[in-house]
Write an enzyme that holds these catalytic residues in place. Structure first.
Site, PDB file in Angstrom:
ATOM      1  N   ASP A   1      38.866  75.111  72.897  1.00  0.00           N
ATOM      2  CA  ASP A   1      39.207  73.944  72.100  1.00  0.00           C
ATOM      3  C   ASP A   1      40.485  74.264  71.326  1.00  0.00           C
ATOM      4  O   ASP A   1      40.864  75.435  71.184  1.00  0.00           O
ATOM      5  CB  ASP A   1      38.049  73.627  71.142  1.00  0.00           C
TER       6      ASP A   1
ATOM      7  N   ASP B   1      41.845  72.263  68.041  1.00  0.00           N
ATOM      8  CA  ASP B   1      41.682  72.163  66.584  1.00  0.00           C
ATOM      9  C   ASP B   1      40.471  72.957  66.123  1.00  0.00           C
ATOM     10  O   ASP B   1      39.367  72.785  66.640  1.00  0.00           O
ATOM     11  CB  ASP B   1      41.527  70.691  66.171  1.00  0.00           C
TER      12      ASP B   1
ATOM     13  N   LYS C   1      34.154  65.532  75.564  1.00  0.00           N
ATOM     14  CA  LYS C   1      33.077  66.366  75.030  1.00  0.00           C
ATOM     15  C   LYS C   1      32.192  65.549  74.080  1.00  0.00           C
ATOM     16  O   LYS C   1      32.702  64.708  73.350  1.00  0.00           O
ATOM     17  CB  LYS C   1      33.675  67.554  74.249  1.00  0.00           C
TER      18      LYS C   1
ATOM     19  N   ASP D   1      34.675  75.424  68.064  1.00  0.00           N
ATOM     20  CA  ASP D   1      34.274  75.567  66.662  1.00  0.00           C
ATOM     21  C   ASP D   1      33.144  74.620  66.306  1.00  0.00           C
ATOM     22  O   ASP D   1      32.710  74.597  65.155  1.00  0.00           O
ATOM     23  CB  ASP D   1      35.468  75.306  65.736  1.00  0.00           C
TER      24      ASP D   1
END
Length: 259
Positions: A13, A15, A184, A209
């Site tokens: 990912d 961010d 996602k 995250d």
């Protein structure tokens, strides 16, 4: 647990893993450099459909992260791939930005508000009541409802902003039609991404995250999963979920030596 095969390709990912509020997370540059030097296929993923891969390549480069354009995979690209597989050469009424409209143009889709096959909702900073009204009427008239991603809020320097999932809920309430989300945590985004780089889930890993999107999608796609603690999920929250990542690490810096 059975031993996993060595990791030959990586998905990560963006961010919360590589960058945070426009600033690289320590270790991100070393991780990307290690990936590029290794020659292993990799993808940087984002559910944000606003930007094209070329846009994101330039933005990351300004932050000191050299990610090739072909190594960037967005929910807009996953949506376009899904629509091309489902209905090649179709048509769509689109609410979104250049990342989404460009992806649909590139697969030969016609963008129209006249009897489209699909209404496609993506991220934008300028959701208009007129556009949402048109989407509602087209869906009620028979257009199929597709969304790039289910994220209900997005980050900004001023605080959370309503995002695709929140606007999708409004349209669903007005039409009674649930959308299909391509991004996602739909493992479709992972599988189409793996296919794009010729990788196999059995020898791939996903770094994220968020437990509810990154880890869930990676797990359901059959990959090893790594949760970093530099984004939204806190250590004490991991046990709240009925599934676990393969490993929890402090940050992307802890995974450089795994490449």
């Amino acid at each position: 647990m059975a031993d996993r095969k060595p990791i030959e390709s990586w998905l990560t990912d963006m961010d919360g893993v590589l960058i945070h509020e426009g600033v690289p997370i320590p270790g991100a540059d070393a991780f990307i450099k290690r990936l590029r030097d290794s020659g292993k296929p990799f993808l940087v993923l984002t559910n944000n459909s606003i930007y094209t891969p070329r846009d994101l390549h330039a933005r990351l480069r300004r932050m000191g992260l050299e990610v090739p354009i072909e190594s960037i995979w967005t929910s807009a690209l996953a949506t376009a791939q899904f629509l091309e597989d489902q209905r090649p050469g179709g048509s769509a009424y689109v609410i979104g930005e250049a990342g989404l409209t460009t992806a649909l143009h590139d697969i030969g889709y016609i963008l129209t508000d006249h009897d489209p096959d699909y209404v496609v909702l993506g991220e934008t900073r300028t959701y208009s009541f007129e556009a949402m009204t048109k989407a509602v009427r087209l869906i009620n008239a028979g257009a199929r409802f597709i969304c790039t991603n289910p994220d209900e809020t997005g980050p900004s320097t001023e605080g959370p902003l309503p995002a695709t999932g929140a606007v999708a809920a409004l349209i669903t309430k007005a039409t009674g039609k649930q959308p299909y989300f391509a991004g996602k945590p739909n493992p479709l985004m992972m599988r189409t991404g793996l296919n794009a780089i010729g990788a196999h889930s059995e020898t791939s890993a996903m770094i994220g995250d968020r437990m509810d999107t990154d880890v869930l999608a990676g797990m359901e796609a059959g990959m090893q999963t790594f949760l970093v603690l530099t984004g939204l999920t806190r250590p004490e929250q991991v046990e709240n979920f009925p599934y676990r990542p393969s490993q929890v690490v402090d940050s992307i810096a802890d995974l450089v030596e795994r490449v």
